[in-house]
Design a protein around this motif. Structure first.
Motif, PDB file in Angstrom:
ATOM      1  N   ALA A  40       0.825  -1.209   0.000  1.00  0.00           N
ATOM      2  CA  ALA A  40       0.000   0.000   0.000  1.00  0.00           C
ATOM      3  C   ALA A  40       0.863   1.265   0.000  1.00  0.00           C
ATOM      4  CB  ALA A  40      -0.930  -0.014   1.208  1.00  0.00           C
ATOM      5  N   ASN A  41       2.121   1.135   0.459  1.00  0.00           N
ATOM      6  CA  ASN A  41       2.974   2.318   0.521  1.00  0.00           C
ATOM      7  C   ASN A  41       4.035   2.351  -0.573  1.00  0.00           C
ATOM      8  OD1 ASN A  41       2.185   4.009   2.987  1.00  0.00           O
ATOM      9  ND2 ASN A  41       2.185   1.922   3.778  1.00  0.00           N
ATOM     10  N   GLY A  42       3.819   1.588  -1.616  1.00  0.00           N
ATOM     11  CA  GLY A  42       4.635   1.740  -2.808  1.00  0.00           C
ATOM     12  C   GLY A  42       5.879   0.874  -2.902  1.00  0.00           C
ATOM     13  N   GLY A  43       6.120  -0.027  -1.940  1.00  0.00           N
ATOM     14  CA  GLY A  43       7.225  -0.968  -2.091  1.00  0.00           C
ATOM     15  C   GLY A  43       8.590  -0.454  -1.682  1.00  0.00           C
ATOM     16  N   GLY A  44       9.547  -0.481  -2.627  1.00  0.00           N
ATOM     17  CA  GLY A  44      10.970  -0.291  -2.367  1.00  0.00           C
ATOM     18  C   GLY A  44      11.392   0.728  -1.321  1.00  0.00           C
ATOM     19  N   ALA A  45      10.991   1.979  -1.487  1.00  0.00           N
ATOM     20  CA  ALA A  45      11.450   3.015  -0.556  1.00  0.00           C
ATOM     21  C   ALA A  45      10.933   2.739   0.855  1.00  0.00           C
ATOM     22  CB  ALA A  45      10.988   4.396  -1.027  1.00  0.00           C
ATOM     23  N   PHE A  46       9.708   2.260   0.919  1.00  0.00           N
ATOM     24  CA  PHE A  46       9.128   1.892   2.210  1.00  0.00           C
ATOM     25  C   PHE A  46       9.972   0.800   2.870  1.00  0.00           C
ATOM     26  CE2 PHE A  46       6.674  -1.103   4.686  1.00  0.00           C
ATOM     27  CZ  PHE A  46       5.921  -0.311   5.540  1.00  0.00           C
ATOM     28  N   ASP A 214      11.572   4.162  -4.991  1.00  0.00           N
ATOM     29  CA  ASP A 214      11.121   5.411  -5.586  1.00  0.00           C
ATOM     30  C   ASP A 214      10.755   6.346  -4.424  1.00  0.00           C
ATOM     31  OD1 ASP A 214       9.691   7.503  -6.565  1.00  0.00           O
ATOM     32  OD2 ASP A 214       8.207   6.311  -7.654  1.00  0.00           O
ATOM     33  N   PHE A 215      11.682   7.260  -4.124  1.00  0.00           N
ATOM     34  CA  PHE A 215      11.531   8.023  -2.882  1.00  0.00           C
ATOM     35  C   PHE A 215      10.384   9.020  -2.904  1.00  0.00           C
ATOM     36  CE2 PHE A 215      15.731   6.230  -2.399  1.00  0.00           C
ATOM     37  CZ  PHE A 215      15.628   5.738  -1.110  1.00  0.00           C
ATOM     38  N   THR A 219       6.171   9.215   1.611  1.00  0.00           N
ATOM     39  CA  THR A 219       5.539  10.373   2.246  1.00  0.00           C
ATOM     40  C   THR A 219       5.691  10.286   3.758  1.00  0.00           C
ATOM     41  OG1 THR A 219       3.503   9.140   2.447  1.00  0.00           O
ATOM     42  CG2 THR A 219       3.778  10.448   0.442  1.00  0.00           C
ATOM     43  N   GLY A 220       5.275  11.327   4.440  1.00  0.00           N
ATOM     44  CA  GLY A 220       5.288  11.306   5.906  1.00  0.00           C
ATOM     45  C   GLY A 220       4.469  10.146   6.443  1.00  0.00           C
ATOM     46  N   ASP A 221       3.321   9.906   5.835  1.00  0.00           N
ATOM     47  CA  ASP A 221       2.479   8.798   6.285  1.00  0.00           C
ATOM     48  C   ASP A 221       3.156   7.454   6.051  1.00  0.00           C
ATOM     49  OD1 ASP A 221       0.487  10.292   7.275  1.00  0.00           O
ATOM     50  OD2 ASP A 221      -0.823  10.169   5.515  1.00  0.00           O
ATOM     51  N   ALA A 222       3.842   7.330   4.908  1.00  0.00           N
ATOM     52  CA  ALA A 222       4.514   6.067   4.613  1.00  0.00           C
ATOM     53  C   ALA A 222       5.640   5.827   5.618  1.00  0.00           C
ATOM     54  CB  ALA A 222       5.061   6.075   3.191  1.00  0.00           C
TER      55      ALA A 222
END
Ligand code: PFF
Length: 462
Positions: A40-46, A214-215, A219-222
Protein backbone atom coordinates in the motif's frame (compact mmCIF):
# COMPACT_ATOMS: atom_id res chain seq x y z
CA UNK A 1 21.74 -4.65 44.91
CA UNK A 2 19.97 -7.88 45.78
CA UNK A 3 18.43 -9.32 42.65
CA UNK A 4 14.70 -9.85 42.52
CA UNK A 5 13.27 -13.09 41.22
CA UNK A 6 10.41 -13.47 38.80
CA UNK A 7 7.04 -14.50 40.24
CA UNK A 8 6.16 -16.48 37.14
CA UNK A 9 9.16 -18.78 36.79
CA UNK A 10 12.04 -18.44 34.33
CA UNK A 11 12.79 -19.64 30.82
CA UNK A 12 14.54 -22.98 31.00
CA UNK A 13 17.37 -21.98 28.65
CA UNK A 14 18.69 -19.26 26.40
CA UNK A 15 17.25 -21.08 23.42
CA UNK A 16 13.84 -21.15 25.06
CA UNK A 17 13.98 -17.40 25.49
CA UNK A 18 15.09 -16.76 21.92
CA UNK A 19 12.28 -18.97 20.68
CA UNK A 20 9.74 -17.23 22.86
CA UNK A 21 10.79 -13.74 21.83
CA UNK A 22 11.02 -14.68 18.17
CA UNK A 23 7.72 -16.49 18.54
CA UNK A 24 6.23 -13.25 19.72
CA UNK A 25 7.98 -11.22 17.03
CA UNK A 26 7.25 -13.48 14.07
CA UNK A 27 3.56 -13.56 13.44
CA UNK A 28 0.83 -12.04 11.34
CA UNK A 29 2.93 -8.87 11.31
CA UNK A 30 5.50 -10.53 9.07
CA UNK A 31 3.36 -12.59 6.80
CA UNK A 32 0.02 -10.77 6.70
CA UNK A 33 0.84 -7.17 7.53
CA UNK A 34 4.30 -6.47 6.14
CA UNK A 35 3.42 -7.37 2.54
CA UNK A 36 0.18 -5.39 2.48
CA UNK A 37 1.57 -2.31 4.23
CA UNK A 38 4.62 -2.38 1.95
CA UNK A 39 2.29 -2.85 -1.02
CA UNK A 40 0.00 0.00 0.00
CA UNK A 41 2.97 2.32 0.52
CA UNK A 42 4.63 1.74 -2.81
CA UNK A 43 7.22 -0.97 -2.09
CA UNK A 44 10.97 -0.29 -2.37
CA UNK A 45 11.45 3.01 -0.56
CA UNK A 46 9.13 1.89 2.21
CA UNK A 47 11.07 -1.35 2.63
CA UNK A 48 14.37 0.49 2.79
CA UNK A 49 13.09 2.90 5.39
CA UNK A 50 11.59 -0.02 7.30
CA UNK A 51 14.99 -1.74 7.42
CA UNK A 52 16.58 1.45 8.71
CA UNK A 53 13.96 1.70 11.44
CA UNK A 54 14.57 -1.91 12.45
CA UNK A 55 18.35 -1.51 12.68
CA UNK A 56 18.69 1.95 14.18
CA UNK A 57 15.57 2.15 16.33
CA UNK A 58 14.19 -1.35 16.74
CA UNK A 59 17.31 -3.20 17.81
CA UNK A 60 18.46 -0.73 20.49
CA UNK A 61 14.93 -0.46 21.86
CA UNK A 62 14.55 -4.22 21.98
CA UNK A 63 17.77 -4.43 24.00
CA UNK A 64 16.53 -1.64 26.27
CA UNK A 65 13.24 -3.41 26.85
CA UNK A 66 14.81 -6.73 27.74
CA UNK A 67 17.34 -5.17 30.08
CA UNK A 68 14.72 -3.12 31.90
CA UNK A 69 12.52 -6.21 32.16
CA UNK A 70 15.24 -8.37 33.62
CA UNK A 71 16.24 -5.68 36.08
CA UNK A 72 12.67 -5.17 37.29
CA UNK A 73 11.51 -8.79 37.09
CA UNK A 74 7.88 -7.75 37.39
CA UNK A 75 5.04 -6.93 35.01
CA UNK A 76 5.85 -3.91 32.83
CA UNK A 77 3.87 -1.48 34.99
CA UNK A 78 5.62 -2.48 38.22
CA UNK A 79 8.96 -2.91 36.49
CA UNK A 80 8.96 0.64 35.14
CA UNK A 81 7.99 1.96 38.57
CA UNK A 82 10.52 -0.09 40.53
CA UNK A 83 13.46 0.46 38.21
CA UNK A 84 12.52 4.13 37.89
CA UNK A 85 12.63 4.56 41.65
CA UNK A 86 15.84 2.60 41.98
CA UNK A 87 17.42 4.92 39.46
CA UNK A 88 16.32 7.90 41.52
CA UNK A 89 13.51 8.95 39.20
CA UNK A 90 9.73 9.14 39.55
CA UNK A 91 7.30 6.28 40.08
CA UNK A 92 5.21 7.77 37.27
CA UNK A 93 7.35 5.87 34.76
CA UNK A 94 4.81 3.17 35.55
CA UNK A 95 2.53 4.97 33.08
CA UNK A 96 4.69 3.72 30.23
CA UNK A 97 3.83 0.21 31.38
CA UNK A 98 0.15 1.12 31.59
CA UNK A 99 0.23 2.45 28.05
CA UNK A 100 1.84 -0.82 26.93
CA UNK A 101 -0.81 -2.92 28.62
CA UNK A 102 -3.48 -0.89 26.84
CA UNK A 103 -1.70 -1.13 23.49
CA UNK A 104 -1.47 -4.91 23.88
CA UNK A 105 -5.18 -5.16 24.60
CA UNK A 106 -6.08 -3.04 21.57
CA UNK A 107 -3.73 -4.89 19.23
CA UNK A 108 -4.89 -8.32 20.32
CA UNK A 109 -8.51 -7.27 19.75
CA UNK A 110 -7.90 -7.00 16.00
CA UNK A 111 -5.02 -9.46 15.82
CA UNK A 112 -7.33 -12.20 16.99
CA UNK A 113 -9.88 -11.40 14.28
CA UNK A 114 -7.22 -11.69 11.57
CA UNK A 115 -5.88 -14.87 13.16
CA UNK A 116 -9.48 -16.03 12.89
CA UNK A 117 -9.28 -15.51 9.12
CA UNK A 118 -6.25 -17.75 9.12
CA UNK A 119 -8.09 -20.39 11.15
CA UNK A 120 -11.01 -20.33 8.76
CA UNK A 121 -8.57 -20.74 5.87
CA UNK A 122 -7.25 -23.87 7.56
CA UNK A 123 -10.78 -25.13 7.08
CA UNK A 124 -10.96 -24.03 3.43
CA UNK A 125 -7.58 -25.60 2.72
CA UNK A 126 -8.57 -28.84 4.41
CA UNK A 127 -11.68 -29.01 2.24
CA UNK A 128 -9.53 -28.37 -0.83
CA UNK A 129 -11.44 -25.19 -1.71
CA UNK A 130 -8.48 -23.53 -3.44
CA UNK A 131 -8.06 -26.29 -5.97
CA UNK A 132 -7.85 -24.82 -9.48
CA UNK A 133 -9.20 -21.49 -8.23
CA UNK A 134 -8.77 -18.29 -10.23
CA UNK A 135 -8.64 -14.74 -8.91
CA UNK A 136 -12.41 -14.48 -8.99
CA UNK A 137 -13.10 -17.58 -6.91
CA UNK A 138 -10.47 -16.59 -4.40
CA UNK A 139 -11.95 -13.11 -4.05
CA UNK A 140 -15.41 -14.56 -3.62
CA UNK A 141 -14.14 -16.85 -0.87
CA UNK A 142 -12.54 -13.97 0.99
CA UNK A 143 -15.48 -11.63 0.43
CA UNK A 144 -17.82 -14.29 1.74
CA UNK A 145 -15.81 -14.60 4.93
CA UNK A 146 -15.83 -10.86 5.60
CA UNK A 147 -19.48 -10.36 4.78
CA UNK A 148 -20.89 -12.30 7.70
CA UNK A 149 -20.01 -10.97 11.14
CA UNK A 150 -21.18 -14.16 12.78
CA UNK A 151 -18.62 -16.22 10.92
CA UNK A 152 -15.87 -13.77 11.84
CA UNK A 153 -17.05 -13.79 15.44
CA UNK A 154 -16.95 -17.56 15.52
CA UNK A 155 -13.30 -17.75 14.43
CA UNK A 156 -12.29 -14.80 16.61
CA UNK A 157 -13.81 -16.60 19.58
CA UNK A 158 -11.98 -19.79 18.72
CA UNK A 159 -8.66 -17.98 18.53
CA UNK A 160 -9.19 -16.12 21.80
CA UNK A 161 -9.90 -19.43 23.52
CA UNK A 162 -6.61 -20.82 22.18
CA UNK A 163 -4.74 -17.75 23.47
CA UNK A 164 -6.32 -17.78 26.91
CA UNK A 165 -5.63 -21.47 27.21
CA UNK A 166 -1.86 -21.14 26.73
CA UNK A 167 -1.47 -18.02 28.83
CA UNK A 168 -3.41 -19.59 31.68
CA UNK A 169 -0.88 -22.40 31.82
CA UNK A 170 2.05 -20.07 32.52
CA UNK A 171 5.54 -19.41 31.31
CA UNK A 172 7.17 -22.80 31.22
CA UNK A 173 4.34 -25.15 30.53
CA UNK A 174 2.40 -22.86 28.25
CA UNK A 175 4.53 -20.39 26.37
CA UNK A 176 7.69 -22.36 25.94
CA UNK A 177 6.26 -25.57 24.58
CA UNK A 178 4.17 -23.79 22.02
CA UNK A 179 7.07 -22.15 20.25
CA UNK A 180 9.71 -24.82 20.21
CA UNK A 181 8.76 -26.58 16.98
CA UNK A 182 6.57 -24.06 15.31
CA UNK A 183 9.04 -21.36 14.42
CA UNK A 184 11.50 -23.57 12.53
CA UNK A 185 8.68 -25.28 10.66
CA UNK A 186 7.21 -22.00 9.53
CA UNK A 187 10.59 -20.83 8.23
CA UNK A 188 10.98 -24.02 6.20
CA UNK A 189 7.55 -23.58 4.68
CA UNK A 190 8.23 -19.96 3.76
CA UNK A 191 11.39 -20.98 1.95
CA UNK A 192 9.43 -23.57 0.01
CA UNK A 193 6.83 -20.96 -0.89
CA UNK A 194 9.59 -18.68 -2.07
CA UNK A 195 10.81 -21.50 -4.30
CA UNK A 196 7.36 -21.75 -5.83
CA UNK A 197 7.20 -17.99 -6.40
CA UNK A 198 10.61 -18.05 -8.08
CA UNK A 199 9.58 -20.73 -10.51
CA UNK A 200 5.95 -19.88 -11.18
CA UNK A 201 5.50 -16.23 -10.25
CA UNK A 202 6.68 -13.02 -11.78
CA UNK A 203 9.79 -13.11 -9.62
CA UNK A 204 11.53 -10.23 -11.31
CA UNK A 205 8.44 -8.05 -10.96
CA UNK A 206 8.14 -8.93 -7.29
CA UNK A 207 11.77 -8.26 -6.52
CA UNK A 208 11.74 -4.98 -8.40
CA UNK A 209 8.69 -3.87 -6.51
CA UNK A 210 10.31 -4.66 -3.15
CA UNK A 211 13.76 -3.34 -3.86
CA UNK A 212 13.47 -0.52 -6.35
CA UNK A 213 13.22 2.58 -4.24
CA UNK A 214 11.12 5.41 -5.59
CA UNK A 215 11.53 8.02 -2.88
CA UNK A 216 8.68 10.15 -4.12
CA UNK A 217 6.44 7.48 -2.59
CA UNK A 218 8.02 7.89 0.83
CA UNK A 219 5.54 10.37 2.25
CA UNK A 220 5.29 11.31 5.91
CA UNK A 221 2.48 8.80 6.28
CA UNK A 222 4.51 6.07 4.61
CA UNK A 223 7.42 6.76 6.97
CA UNK A 224 5.12 6.57 9.98
CA UNK A 225 3.66 3.33 8.64
CA UNK A 226 7.19 1.90 8.28
CA UNK A 227 8.13 2.98 11.79
CA UNK A 228 4.91 1.58 13.22
CA UNK A 229 5.41 -1.64 11.30
CA UNK A 230 8.93 -2.01 12.71
CA UNK A 231 7.60 -1.69 16.26
CA UNK A 232 4.67 -3.98 15.56
CA UNK A 233 6.75 -6.63 13.89
CA UNK A 234 9.45 -6.67 16.56
CA UNK A 235 6.81 -6.65 19.33
CA UNK A 236 8.48 -3.66 20.95
CA UNK A 237 7.17 -0.49 22.53
CA UNK A 238 4.45 -2.09 24.63
CA UNK A 239 6.21 -4.07 27.31
CA UNK A 240 5.71 -7.53 25.80
CA UNK A 241 9.44 -8.01 25.42
CA UNK A 242 9.90 -6.39 28.81
CA UNK A 243 7.57 -8.97 30.35
CA UNK A 244 9.52 -11.75 28.62
CA UNK A 245 12.79 -10.19 29.79
CA UNK A 246 11.51 -10.47 33.36
CA UNK A 247 11.69 -14.26 33.01
CA UNK A 248 15.21 -14.27 31.56
CA UNK A 249 17.89 -15.94 33.69
CA UNK A 250 20.91 -13.87 34.68
CA UNK A 251 23.91 -14.39 32.47
CA UNK A 252 22.07 -14.78 29.19
CA UNK A 253 23.35 -12.33 26.61
CA UNK A 254 20.73 -9.72 25.83
CA UNK A 255 22.72 -8.38 22.90
CA UNK A 256 23.11 -11.70 21.10
CA UNK A 257 19.53 -12.63 21.76
CA UNK A 258 18.21 -9.35 20.40
CA UNK A 259 20.32 -9.55 17.27
CA UNK A 260 19.14 -13.10 16.58
CA UNK A 261 15.52 -12.12 17.05
CA UNK A 262 15.75 -9.02 14.87
CA UNK A 263 17.42 -11.01 12.10
CA UNK A 264 14.86 -13.80 12.28
CA UNK A 265 11.96 -11.37 12.27
CA UNK A 266 13.24 -9.26 9.41
CA UNK A 267 14.19 -12.36 7.44
CA UNK A 268 10.68 -13.70 7.75
CA UNK A 269 9.10 -10.43 6.62
CA UNK A 270 11.34 -10.19 3.56
CA UNK A 271 10.77 -13.85 2.76
CA UNK A 272 7.03 -13.28 2.92
CA UNK A 273 7.29 -10.26 0.66
CA UNK A 274 9.49 -12.10 -1.82
CA UNK A 275 7.11 -15.02 -1.91
CA UNK A 276 3.93 -13.01 -2.20
CA UNK A 277 4.61 -10.21 -4.69
CA UNK A 278 5.70 -12.47 -7.56
CA UNK A 279 2.34 -14.23 -7.22
CA UNK A 280 0.54 -10.87 -7.04
CA UNK A 281 2.14 -9.66 -10.26
CA UNK A 282 1.86 -12.96 -12.10
CA UNK A 283 -1.91 -12.84 -11.61
CA UNK A 284 -2.29 -9.15 -12.33
CA UNK A 285 -3.46 -8.45 -8.78
CA UNK A 286 -3.15 -5.15 -6.93
CA UNK A 287 -0.17 -4.97 -4.53
CA UNK A 288 -2.03 -2.26 -2.63
CA UNK A 289 -5.08 -4.45 -2.04
CA UNK A 290 -4.91 -4.00 1.73
CA UNK A 291 -5.46 -6.42 4.61
CA UNK A 292 -6.83 -9.16 2.36
CA UNK A 293 -3.63 -9.38 0.29
CA UNK A 294 -2.26 -12.75 1.40
CA UNK A 295 -5.72 -14.26 1.68
CA UNK A 296 -6.37 -13.34 -1.92
CA UNK A 297 -3.01 -14.27 -3.40
CA UNK A 298 -1.68 -17.32 -1.61
CA UNK A 299 -4.74 -19.49 -2.29
CA UNK A 300 -4.08 -18.86 -6.00
CA UNK A 301 -0.65 -20.36 -5.59
CA UNK A 302 -1.88 -23.26 -3.49
CA UNK A 303 -4.75 -23.92 -5.88
CA UNK A 304 -2.49 -24.23 -8.88
CA UNK A 305 0.62 -26.00 -7.63
CA UNK A 306 1.34 -29.68 -7.35
CA UNK A 307 0.71 -30.76 -3.76
CA UNK A 308 -1.01 -27.43 -3.11
CA UNK A 309 -3.70 -29.08 -1.05
CA UNK A 310 -1.33 -30.29 1.64
CA UNK A 311 0.93 -27.29 1.28
CA UNK A 312 -1.88 -24.78 1.70
CA UNK A 313 -3.22 -26.63 4.68
CA UNK A 314 0.19 -26.68 6.34
CA UNK A 315 0.73 -23.01 5.58
CA UNK A 316 -2.45 -21.79 7.23
CA UNK A 317 -1.92 -24.09 10.19
CA UNK A 318 1.55 -22.66 10.71
CA UNK A 319 0.36 -19.09 10.16
CA UNK A 320 -2.23 -19.65 12.86
CA UNK A 321 0.46 -20.99 15.16
CA UNK A 322 2.68 -18.00 14.43
CA UNK A 323 -0.24 -15.75 15.36
CA UNK A 324 -0.83 -17.81 18.46
CA UNK A 325 2.72 -17.43 19.80
CA UNK A 326 2.42 -13.68 19.18
CA UNK A 327 -0.96 -13.29 20.80
CA UNK A 328 0.54 -14.73 23.97
CA UNK A 329 2.99 -11.83 24.04
CA UNK A 330 0.21 -9.33 23.48
CA UNK A 331 -1.80 -10.46 26.47
CA UNK A 332 1.08 -11.37 28.81
CA UNK A 333 1.76 -7.83 30.16
CA UNK A 334 -1.88 -7.44 31.18
CA UNK A 335 -2.07 -10.92 32.67
CA UNK A 336 1.21 -10.58 34.59
CA UNK A 337 -0.07 -7.25 35.91
CA UNK A 338 -3.37 -8.77 37.05
CA UNK A 339 -1.65 -11.71 38.73
CA UNK A 340 0.82 -9.53 40.59
CA UNK A 341 -1.33 -6.62 41.63
CA UNK A 342 -4.88 -7.94 41.78
CA UNK A 343 -3.85 -11.15 43.49
CA UNK A 344 -5.82 -13.28 41.03
CA UNK A 345 -4.71 -16.67 39.78
CA UNK A 346 -3.17 -16.91 36.33
CA UNK A 347 -6.14 -18.71 34.78
CA UNK A 348 -8.66 -16.25 36.28
CA UNK A 349 -6.63 -13.26 35.08
CA UNK A 350 -6.20 -14.71 31.61
CA UNK A 351 -9.93 -15.33 31.30
CA UNK A 352 -10.99 -11.92 32.62
CA UNK A 353 -8.64 -9.98 30.36
CA UNK A 354 -9.36 -12.30 27.47
CA UNK A 355 -13.06 -11.53 27.71
CA UNK A 356 -12.42 -7.78 27.56
CA UNK A 357 -10.28 -8.25 24.45
CA UNK A 358 -12.83 -10.59 22.91
CA UNK A 359 -15.56 -7.96 23.29
CA UNK A 360 -13.34 -5.23 21.86
CA UNK A 361 -12.74 -7.51 18.88
CA UNK A 362 -16.27 -6.87 17.69
CA UNK A 363 -15.28 -3.37 16.63
CA UNK A 364 -12.91 -4.95 14.13
CA UNK A 365 -15.34 -7.65 13.08
CA UNK A 366 -18.04 -5.11 12.27
CA UNK A 367 -15.57 -2.90 10.39
CA UNK A 368 -15.61 -5.42 7.57
CA UNK A 369 -19.37 -5.65 7.16
CA UNK A 370 -22.15 -3.87 9.09
CA UNK A 371 -19.97 -0.85 9.91
CA UNK A 372 -17.78 -0.90 6.81
CA UNK A 373 -18.95 2.58 5.85
CA UNK A 374 -18.63 4.03 9.31
CA UNK A 375 -15.56 6.26 9.31
CA UNK A 376 -13.79 8.23 12.01
CA UNK A 377 -11.05 10.52 10.69
CA UNK A 378 -11.53 8.85 7.32
CA UNK A 379 -10.75 5.39 8.65
CA UNK A 380 -12.81 2.34 9.56
CA UNK A 381 -12.84 1.28 13.20
CA UNK A 382 -10.31 -1.46 12.47
CA UNK A 383 -8.01 0.99 10.70
CA UNK A 384 -8.27 3.38 13.63
CA UNK A 385 -7.42 0.70 16.19
CA UNK A 386 -4.48 -0.41 14.07
CA UNK A 387 -3.25 3.13 13.46
CA UNK A 388 -3.63 4.22 17.09
CA UNK A 389 -1.81 1.18 18.47
CA UNK A 390 0.85 0.43 15.85
CA UNK A 391 1.69 3.90 14.62
CA UNK A 392 1.16 5.94 17.76
CA UNK A 393 1.15 3.96 21.01
CA UNK A 394 4.02 1.60 20.14
CA UNK A 395 6.44 4.28 18.86
CA UNK A 396 5.50 6.49 21.80
CA UNK A 397 6.07 3.62 24.24
CA UNK A 398 9.37 2.88 22.53
CA UNK A 399 10.37 6.52 22.75
CA UNK A 400 9.83 6.54 26.52
CA UNK A 401 11.55 3.19 26.95
CA UNK A 402 14.66 4.28 25.10
CA UNK A 403 14.77 7.60 26.95
CA UNK A 404 14.42 5.68 30.18
CA UNK A 405 17.24 3.25 29.39
CA UNK A 406 19.48 5.90 27.87
CA UNK A 407 18.94 8.88 30.14
CA UNK A 408 17.25 7.81 33.39
CA UNK A 409 19.17 4.62 34.09
CA UNK A 410 22.75 4.99 35.19
CA UNK A 411 25.38 3.91 32.71
CA UNK A 412 26.56 1.23 35.13
CA UNK A 413 23.06 -0.21 35.49
CA UNK A 414 22.64 -0.70 31.77
CA UNK A 415 26.16 -1.97 31.21
CA UNK A 416 25.64 -4.43 34.08
CA UNK A 417 22.64 -5.95 32.34
CA UNK A 418 23.94 -5.82 28.79
CA UNK A 419 27.14 -7.70 29.58
CA UNK A 420 29.05 -6.38 26.59
CA UNK A 421 31.49 -4.46 28.74
CA UNK A 422 31.74 -0.70 28.47
CA UNK A 423 33.72 -0.55 25.24
CA UNK A 424 32.79 0.32 21.70
CA UNK A 425 29.80 -1.96 21.35
CA UNK A 426 28.23 -0.66 24.52
CA UNK A 427 28.92 2.95 23.53
CA UNK A 428 27.29 2.29 20.18
CA UNK A 429 24.16 0.91 21.85
CA UNK A 430 24.07 3.83 24.27
CA UNK A 431 24.44 6.35 21.49
CA UNK A 432 21.62 4.75 19.52
CA UNK A 433 19.42 4.53 22.61
CA UNK A 434 20.10 8.09 23.82
CA UNK A 435 20.18 9.96 20.55
CA UNK A 436 19.41 8.16 17.35
CA UNK A 437 16.28 6.26 18.35
CA UNK A 438 14.50 9.08 20.22
CA UNK A 439 15.33 11.74 17.65
CA UNK A 440 14.32 9.49 14.76
CA UNK A 441 10.97 8.61 16.34
CA UNK A 442 10.28 12.28 17.04
CA UNK A 443 11.20 13.30 13.52
CA UNK A 444 8.93 10.72 11.97
CA UNK A 445 6.08 11.84 14.23
CA UNK A 446 6.64 15.45 13.29
CA UNK A 447 6.95 14.63 9.62
CA UNK A 448 3.74 12.61 9.59
CA UNK A 449 1.77 15.36 11.27
CA UNK A 450 3.15 17.87 8.81
CA UNK A 451 4.80 19.82 11.61
CA UNK A 452 8.26 19.30 10.19
CA UNK A 453 7.24 21.27 7.12
CA UNK A 454 5.77 23.81 9.45
CA UNK A 455 9.16 24.26 11.08
CA UNK A 456 10.61 24.66 7.64
CA UNK A 457 12.57 21.42 7.94
CA UNK A 458 11.00 19.40 5.15
CA UNK A 459 9.22 19.97 1.90
CA UNK A 460 5.88 18.34 2.42
CA UNK A 461 4.36 15.60 4.46
CA UNK A 462 2.05 12.97 3.11
N1 PFF B 1 5.14 -9.01 16.42
C1 PFF B 1 3.85 -9.60 16.18
C2 PFF B 1 3.71 -9.83 14.70
O1 PFF B 1 4.54 -9.37 13.92
O2 PFF B 1 2.75 -10.46 14.30
C3 PFF B 1 2.75 -8.76 16.74
C4 PFF B 1 2.97 -8.44 18.17
C5 PFF B 1 3.09 -9.47 19.10
C6 PFF B 1 3.13 -7.13 18.57
C7 PFF B 1 3.34 -9.17 20.42
C8 PFF B 1 3.37 -6.83 19.89
C9 PFF B 1 3.48 -7.86 20.78
F1 PFF B 1 3.69 -7.59 22.02
Amino acid sequence: MAKRTSLHGLWSSRLAFILAVSGSAVGLGNIWKFPYVAGANGGGAFVLFYLLCVALIGLPIMMAEILIGRRGRRNPVATMRIVGEEEGSRPSWALVGVMGVIAGIIILSFYSVIAGWSLSYVGHAALNRFSGAGAEEVNALFGGLLADWRVLAFWHTAFMILTIFVVARGVERGLERAVRFLMPSLAVLMVALLGYAMINGDFRGGVNFLLEADFSKLTGDAMLAALGQAFFSLSIGMGAIMAYGAYLPEGTSITNTSISVVLADTGMALLAGLAIFPIVFAHGLDPGAGPGLIFQTLPLAFGNMAGGHVFGLLFFILLTFAAWTSSIGLIEPAVAWAVETRGRSRPASAIAIGVVIWLLGFLTILSFNELADFRVLGRTLFENLDHLSSNILLPLGGLFITIFAGWVMAKTSTSDELDIGTGGLFSLWRFLARWVAPVAVLLVFLHATGLLGWFGLAGSAG
